[in-house]
Scaffold this active site. Sequence first.
Site, mmCIF file in Angstrom:
data_model
loop_
_atom_site.group_PDB
_atom_site.id
_atom_site.type_symbol
_atom_site.label_atom_id
_atom_site.label_comp_id
_atom_site.label_asym_id
_atom_site.label_seq_id
_atom_site.Cartn_x
_atom_site.Cartn_y
_atom_site.Cartn_z
ATOM 1 N N GLU A 191 -2.998 -4.623 -3.028
ATOM 2 C CA GLU A 191 -3.530 -5.506 -4.081
ATOM 3 C C GLU A 191 -3.530 -4.796 -5.428
ATOM 4 O OE1 GLU A 191 -4.745 -4.810 -1.135
ATOM 5 O OE2 GLU A 191 -5.990 -6.418 -0.312
ATOM 6 N N CYS A 201 -10.675 -3.182 -4.342
ATOM 7 C CA CYS A 201 -9.689 -4.161 -4.832
ATOM 8 C C CYS A 201 -10.381 -5.410 -5.369
ATOM 9 C CB CYS A 201 -8.706 -4.529 -3.731
ATOM 10 S SG CYS A 201 -7.546 -3.194 -3.382
ATOM 11 N N ASN A 203 0.837 -1.193 0.000
ATOM 12 C CA ASN A 203 0.000 0.000 0.000
ATOM 13 C C ASN A 203 0.876 1.248 0.000
ATOM 14 O OD1 ASN A 203 0.633 -0.883 2.646
ATOM 15 N ND2 ASN A 203 -1.110 0.171 3.556
ATOM 16 N N GLU A 237 0.409 5.275 0.578
ATOM 17 C CA GLU A 237 -0.508 6.325 1.030
ATOM 18 C C GLU A 237 -0.004 7.704 0.604
ATOM 19 O OE1 GLU A 237 -1.041 5.546 5.230
ATOM 20 O OE2 GLU A 237 -2.257 3.759 4.785
ATOM 21 N N CYS A 249 -4.109 0.653 -2.404
ATOM 22 C CA CYS A 249 -3.940 -0.603 -1.659
ATOM 23 C C CYS A 249 -2.845 -1.476 -2.282
ATOM 24 C CB CYS A 249 -5.237 -1.394 -1.663
ATOM 25 S SG CYS A 249 -6.576 -0.650 -0.735
ATOM 26 N N CYS A 260 -10.289 -4.846 0.281
ATOM 27 C CA CYS A 260 -11.412 -3.909 0.292
ATOM 28 C C CYS A 260 -12.274 -4.128 -0.951
ATOM 29 C CB CYS A 260 -10.908 -2.468 0.370
ATOM 30 S SG CYS A 260 -10.259 -1.830 -1.196
HETATM 31 N N1 THU Z 1 -5.137 -1.716 2.687
HETATM 32 C C1 THU Z 1 -4.593 -2.495 1.713
HETATM 33 O O1 THU Z 1 -3.574 -2.146 1.108
HETATM 34 N N2 THU Z 1 -5.182 -3.668 1.438
HETATM 35 C C2 THU Z 1 -6.233 -4.193 2.134
HETATM 36 O O2 THU Z 1 -6.611 -5.325 1.880
HETATM 37 C C3 THU Z 1 -6.878 -3.409 3.184
HETATM 38 C C4 THU Z 1 -6.338 -2.048 3.414
HETATM 39 C C5 THU Z 1 -4.459 -0.468 3.041
HETATM 40 C C6 THU Z 1 -5.099 0.791 2.579
HETATM 41 C C7 THU Z 1 -4.527 1.781 3.560
HETATM 42 O O3 THU Z 1 -3.237 2.187 3.115
HETATM 43 C C8 THU Z 1 -4.331 0.984 4.827
HETATM 44 O O4 THU Z 1 -4.349 -0.382 4.432
HETATM 45 C C9 THU Z 1 -5.418 1.212 5.849
HETATM 46 O O5 THU Z 1 -6.672 1.064 5.292
#
Ligand code: THU
Length: 193
Positions: free
Chosen positions: A115, A150, A102, A104, A113, A147
């Site tokens: 994925e 994704c 991920n 941000e 994310c 999520c």
């Molecule tokens: N996140 C993912 O990368 N994948 C997931 O399956 C769930 C959430 C990330 C998004 C964000 O950067 C952090 O986790 C918190 O939501």
Amino acid sequence: MLPEVRPLNGALSRQGQPVYSPGEEIFNRGVSGQGRQVAGMEEGDRQHPAPTAPPGRPHGEKLQLLLRRSQEAKHSAYCPYSRFPVGAALLTAGGEIFSGCNVENACYSLGVCAERTAILKAISEGHTSFRAMAIASDMGDNFIVPCGACRQMMREFGTDWDIYLTKADGTYIVKRLEELLPLSFGPEDLKKV
Ligand code: THU
């Protein structure tokens, strides 16, 4: 004879075979190699022949590599706001693995994310056919789940592949994409009007 694998901490240990339950879920000690009882099996309890993975599913060393790559990708996560690192590893039909984390942003809504990072990397290298994805997080008591965004992004590339949802210790369950996103909308639907 069980295969020897090298867990994340670098020490050699014996890796258990996955156990397939009727619900198509797999339980395993996973990549950490920590011995624990899983799905009713004890260490050394091998009365029944080891189950084989359904066709098309990664197994053995390839599966262990996929799981390990998702954990390794997690270490690259850029998540100063959520402090929730996630890693993903995507297995193509041709056997290549693309990983992602991920990423941000100070403008929160721009975060991506793990994925989707992995999918974008694979697509941009010319791969559009996928067999499986493993996802890793630091959650010790819960399997990480993708999520909704994704799931829809995965679905673009078919419903017939497997998602390995792991805990921090490497134990996992596996779900078909169609289980994670039933009654989904995909590219075929656009041709139905
Ligand atoms: N996140 C993912 O990368 N994948 C997931 O399956 C769930 C959430 C990330 C998004 C964000 O950067 C952090 O986790 C918190 O939501």
